[in-house]
Write an enzyme that holds these catalytic residues in place. Structure first.
Site, short mmCIF file in Angstrom:
data_model
loop_
_atom_site.label_atom_id
_atom_site.label_comp_id
_atom_site.label_asym_id
_atom_site.label_seq_id
_atom_site.Cartn_x
_atom_site.Cartn_y
_atom_site.Cartn_z
N GLU A 60 20.95 9.60 27.18
CA GLU A 60 20.43 8.15 27.35
C GLU A 60 21.31 7.28 28.26
OE1 GLU A 60 20.63 9.71 24.29
OE2 GLU A 60 18.74 9.57 23.70
N HIS A 129 17.63 4.79 12.09
CA HIS A 129 16.30 4.90 12.69
C HIS A 129 15.39 3.32 12.38
CE1 HIS A 129 17.03 9.03 13.80
NE2 HIS A 129 16.11 8.76 14.75
#
Ligand SMILES: Cc1ncc(C[n+]2csc(CCOP(=O)(O)OP(=O)(O)O)c2C)c(N)n1
Ligand SMILES: [Mg+2]
Lengths: 329, 336
Positions: A60, A129
Site C-alpha cells: 500500500e 475490517h
C-alpha cells in the site's frame, strides 16, 4: 436519468473520466484481472488495457507513493484501496507526502490524486475490517475528504474528485455498493466538492448524517413525521472542506441539531460539527446539540454486539425527541 | 549549474577534458562553501530547525548530475542541498529558503529539508526516511506512461535500506521496469547507528540482486567513478527502462545535523581523520593538478568564483524579507 447501483455509478464515473482524460489511470490491488475486490473496476482492464488499469502487489505504501510521484509530474492517478483499513499502511504517504507537497514546495508541485475504496462499518467483518476511517484523514490540511451517500453522489463526486488538482480521499461503503438510485447520464454531470445537500426539508430539527447513517436517519425522520416532528436532513457529502454554511443555515432555521455518525464518538466528526454549530449559532439554539455516535469500542464480531456498536434508529429517535422536548426558547 | 557533459579529452587519461574537469571541481567546491556558510548562518541563528550538511559527500551529487540531462528528474531526502544545487538551482534562492525568506525556492515554506525546484526538475527534499523512494518509482512510472526517455535519480541514505519502502520500491521498479536510478549514499551511519548495527546484509548493493536490478558499488569519494557508474545506469535506464541500484561509499565529515556538532559519540576521531584523507575535493583537485588539466592559478580562480557566489547567496538571503503573514494560508490547496 438511469437507475443503477452505487457500484455501477462509480464504475461509470471512472470510465467516463478515463475516456475523457488519457492522464487518468487506475492502480491498486486486484483492480484489473480480478476486476476489483468489490467489482467497482469491472470491465476497465478490457476497455483501457494494462497500462491504465494497473494491478499491484500488496504494497500500500509503495503503490500510493507511486501514485503521488506520477501525480507530481502530470498524471492523474486513481488509487484503489481494497478497503480503507489498509490505507493505514499508506498513511505516511497520504499525510506527509500527498497532503503537504504543494505547501512545502511553495506551490510548485500539486498532487492531483484520488485515493478511493470502501470504508466504514461492514457486516460482521470484525475489528480490523469494519471501522470508520475518515477520522484519520479529515484532520489534515491539504487533503479533501469525500463520503458519498447515494449513487448520484457517488458518480458526481468521484468525477469532481478526479478533476480536482488536490489529493482527495474518497471513502465508499461495502454496505452501499448494491443500493440503487437515479443517476444522470450526462458525462458532464458533476457535484462540486465542499457542498452539502439538504436531503429532506423540515422545520423542527436538523439532523446531520452521511452514508449508512443518512439512510437510518431518513427512516427515523419518516417515523417522527407521524409524531408531528418535522426533521430536516443535511448530508455534508464532503467532510473537508466542510460546507458549514449550509449546516449553520439549516440550524438557524430549525434551532436544533442532532449529528449522527457511525464511528466512535470521541474526537469524531460529530465533535467538530457540534463545535462549529455552537460557536457560530449558539444564540439560535433552543436545545443543546446532541451527538449519536458509534460506541467508543472496537468493532466486535458477534452479531448482537455489532448491533450495539453502531447507532440504531432507536437512538436517533430518542435523541431527536430529547432535543425537541427541551424548551430553550 | 552542471550541464550535460560528454566524455572526451583522452589526453588527460582521466576520461574528461579540462572544461568538464573544471566544472566538476567548481560544482563540488560550490556545495562545500555553501554548506560551510550555511553552518555559520545556523550558528548565528539565521537558519533554524534541523540543518543537515552534505560536506564530504559532494562527489556523489556532482558526479551523478554531470551525466543527467536537464529534463531528467532528481529527488532526495533531507540532506539535499548538494543535490539541489548540483541539479542547477540558484544558490541565492536555496540560501534564502534555508533562511525562511520569501525569495526562497519554496517561498520559505519548505526550509532546509524541503527544497523543491520545478525549473530544474528537482522533486524535493523529503524528511521521512524512505518515503521518497516510492515517489521516485511513481515518477519512473509516469515517464514510461508518457513515452519519455528521461530517468529519475533517487538519492537516499543507508538509513532508508531497512525501511519497507526501500524494498517495496525496488520490487515495483524491477517488476514494472521503471527508469529509476536508486542511489544509496552509504555514509555508514544513520544518525548514530552504523550500518553494522542496522543491516543484516551490510553490502547494500546486494539487495538489488534479490530484485534482479543491476547493481554496483562505487567509490563515492571519486567524482569520476561516480560519473561513470551513473552513466552506465542512465544509459540502461533510457534504452531499456531498467532500474539500477548504486551504492556510493561515502562519508559525512560533520555531525548528523547541526544539533550533533561533534558527531563523536558513535564514531572515533581517528576514523573521521582517516576518512578526511579521501576528501573528494582534495583528491580530485590534486589529480587535476598532477595531470596538468588545471594549474594552481586556475584553482585559485575557481575558489574565488565560488566564494563570491556563496557570499552573494548569503547577502541575497539576508536582504530577502520574511514571507508575509497571509502566506500561512496560501498553497494549502491548488485552486482551479
Ligand atoms: C521514518 C523516519 N524515522 C526516523 C527519522 C529520524 N531520522 C532522521 S534522519 C535519520 C537517519 C537517516 O540516516 P540515513 O538514511 O543514512 O541518511 P544520512 O543522514 O546518513 O544522510 C533518522 C533516524 C525520520 N526522519 N524518518
Ligand atoms: Mg547515512
Amino acid at each position: 436519468m438511469a437507475v443503477m447501483t452505487y457500484r455501477e455509478a462509480l464504475n461509470l464515473a471512472l470510465r467516463e473520466e478515463m475516456r475523457r482524460d488519457p492522464r487518468v489511470f487506475v492502480i491498486g490491488e486486484e483492480v484489473g484481472l480480478y476486476e476489483g475486490a468489490y467489482k467497482v473496476t469491472q470491465g476497465l482492464l478490457k476497455e483501457f488495457g494494462g497500462q491504465r488499469v494497473v494491478d499491484t502487489p500488496i504494497a500500500e505504501s509503495g503503490f500510493t507513493g507511486v501514485g503521488i510521484g506520477a501525480a507530481m509530474v502530470g498524471l492523474r492517478p486513481v488509487v484503489e484501496m481494497m478497503t480503507f483499513n489498509f490505507a493505514l499502511l499508506a498513511l505516511d504517504q497520504i499525510v506527509n507526502s500527498a497532503a503537504k507537497m504543494h505547501y512545502m514546495s511553495g506551490g510548485q508541485f500539486n498532487v492531483p490524486i484520488v485515493i478511493r475504496g470502501p470504508g466504514g462499518p461492514a457486516a460482521q467483518l470484525a475489528a480490523q475490517h469494519s471501522q470508520s476511517m475518515e477520522t484519520y484523514f479529515y484532520h489534515v490540511p491539504g487533503l479533501k475528504v469525500v463520503r458519498p451517500t447515494t449513487p448520484m453522489d457517488a458518480k458526481g463526486l468521484l468525477k469532481s474528485a478526479i478533476r480536482d488538482d488536490n489529493p482527495v480521499i474518497f471513502i465508499e461503503s461495502e454496505t452501499l455498493y448494491s443500493v440503487k438510485g437515479e443517476v444522470p447520464d450526462d458525462p458532464e454531470f458533476l457535484i462540486p466538492l465542499g457542498k452539502a445537500l439538504v436531503r429532506r426539508e423540515g422545520t423542527d430539527v436538523t439532523v446531520i448524517a452521511y452514508m449508512g447513517m443518512m439512510y437510518r436517519a431518513m427512516e427515523a425522520a419518516e417515523e417522527l413525521e407521524k409524531e408531528g416532528i418535522s426533521v430536516e436532513l443535511v448530508d455534508p457529502r464532503t467532510l473537508r472542506p466542510m460546507d458549514t454554511e449550509t449546516i449553520i443555515g439549516s440550524v438557524r432555521k430549525t434551532h436544533r441539531a442532532v449529528i449522527v455518525e457511525a464511528g466512535a464518538g470521541f474526537a469524531g466528526m460529530g465533535s467538530e460539527i457540534a463545535a462549529f454549530v455552537t460557536e457560530q449559532a449558539f444564540d439560535d439554539l433552543d436545545a443543546p446539540v446532541e451527538r449519536v455516535t458509534g460506541a467508543n469500542a472496537p468493532m466486535p464480531y458477534a452479531r448482537n454486539l455489532e448491533k450495539l456498536k453502531t447507532p440504531s434508529k432507536d437512538k436517533i429517535l430518542a435523541a431527536v425527541r430529547r432535543v425537541c422536548n427541551a424548551n430553550g426558547g | 549549474m552542471a550541464k550535460t557533459l560528454t566524455r572526451g579529452g583522452a589526453s588527460s587519461g582521466l576520461g574528461v577534458d579540462a572544461a568538464v574537469a573544471k566544472q566538476l571541481l567548481t560544482d563540488m567546491l560550490l556545495i562545500r562553501r555553501f554548506e560551510e556558510k550555511a553552518a555559520e548562518a545556523y550558528t548565528l541563528g539565521k537558519i533554524g530547525g534541523f540543518l543537515h550538511l552534505y560536506i564530504g559527500e559532494e562527489a556523489v551529487a556532482v558526479g551523478t548530475t554531470s551525466v543527467l540531462r536537464p529534463d531528467d528528474y532528481a529527488i532526495s531526502a533531507y540532506r539535499e542541498h548538494g543535490h539541489c544545487l548540483a541539479k542547477g538551482s540558484d544558490p541565492k534562492r536555496v540560501m534564502a529558503e534555508l533562511y525562511g525568506r520569501r525569495d526562497g525556492l519554496c517561498k520559505g515554506k519548505g526550509g532546509s529539508m524541503h527544497l523543491f525546484d520545478r525549473s530544474t526538475n528537482f522533486l524535493g527534499g523529503h524528511a521521512i526516511v524512505g518515503a521518497h523512494l516510492p515517489i521516485a518509482a511513481g515518477v519512473g512510472f509516469a515517464i514510461k506512461y508518457q513515452g519519455g526517455d528521461q530517468v529519475i535519480v533517487c538519492y537516499f541514505g543507508d538509513g532508508a535500506v531497512p525501511e519497507g519502502e526501500f524494498h517495496e520500491s525496488m520490487n515495483l521498479a524491477a517488476l514494472w521496469k521503471l527508469p529509476v536510478i536508486f542511489l544509496c549514499e552509504n555514509n555508514r551511519y544513520a544518525m548514530g547507528t552504523s550500518v553494522e548495527r542496522a543491516l543484516a546484509q551490510t553490502e547494500i548493493w546486494r539487495f538489488g540482486q534479490t530484485y534482479g536490478v543491476p547493481s554496483e558499488r562505487v567509490d563515492g569519494m571519486d567524482v569520476l567513478a561516480v560519473r561513470e557508474a551513473v552513466a552506465r545506469a542512465v544509459t540502461r535506464a533510457r534504452q531499456h527502462k531498467t532500474p539500477a541500484l548504486l551504492e556510493a561509499d561515502t562519508y559525512r565529515y560533520r555531525g548528523h545535523s547541526m544539533r550533533d556538532p561533534a558527531g563523536a559519540v558513535y564514531r572515533t576521531k581517528e576514523e573521521v581523520e582517516r576518512e578526511k584523507l579521501r576528501d573528494p575535493i582534495v583528491l580530485f583537485r590534486d589529480k587535476l593538478l598532477a595531470a596538468g588539466l588545471l594549474a594552481e592559478a586556475d584553482v585559485r580562480a575557481i575558489e574565488k568564483d565560488v566564494n563570491d557566489r556563496v557570499d552573494e547567496a548569503v547577502a541575497f538571503a539576508d536582504a530577502s524579507p520574511e514571507p508575509p503573514g497571509e502566506w500561512l494560508f496560501t498553497d494549502i490547496y491548488k485552486e482551479a
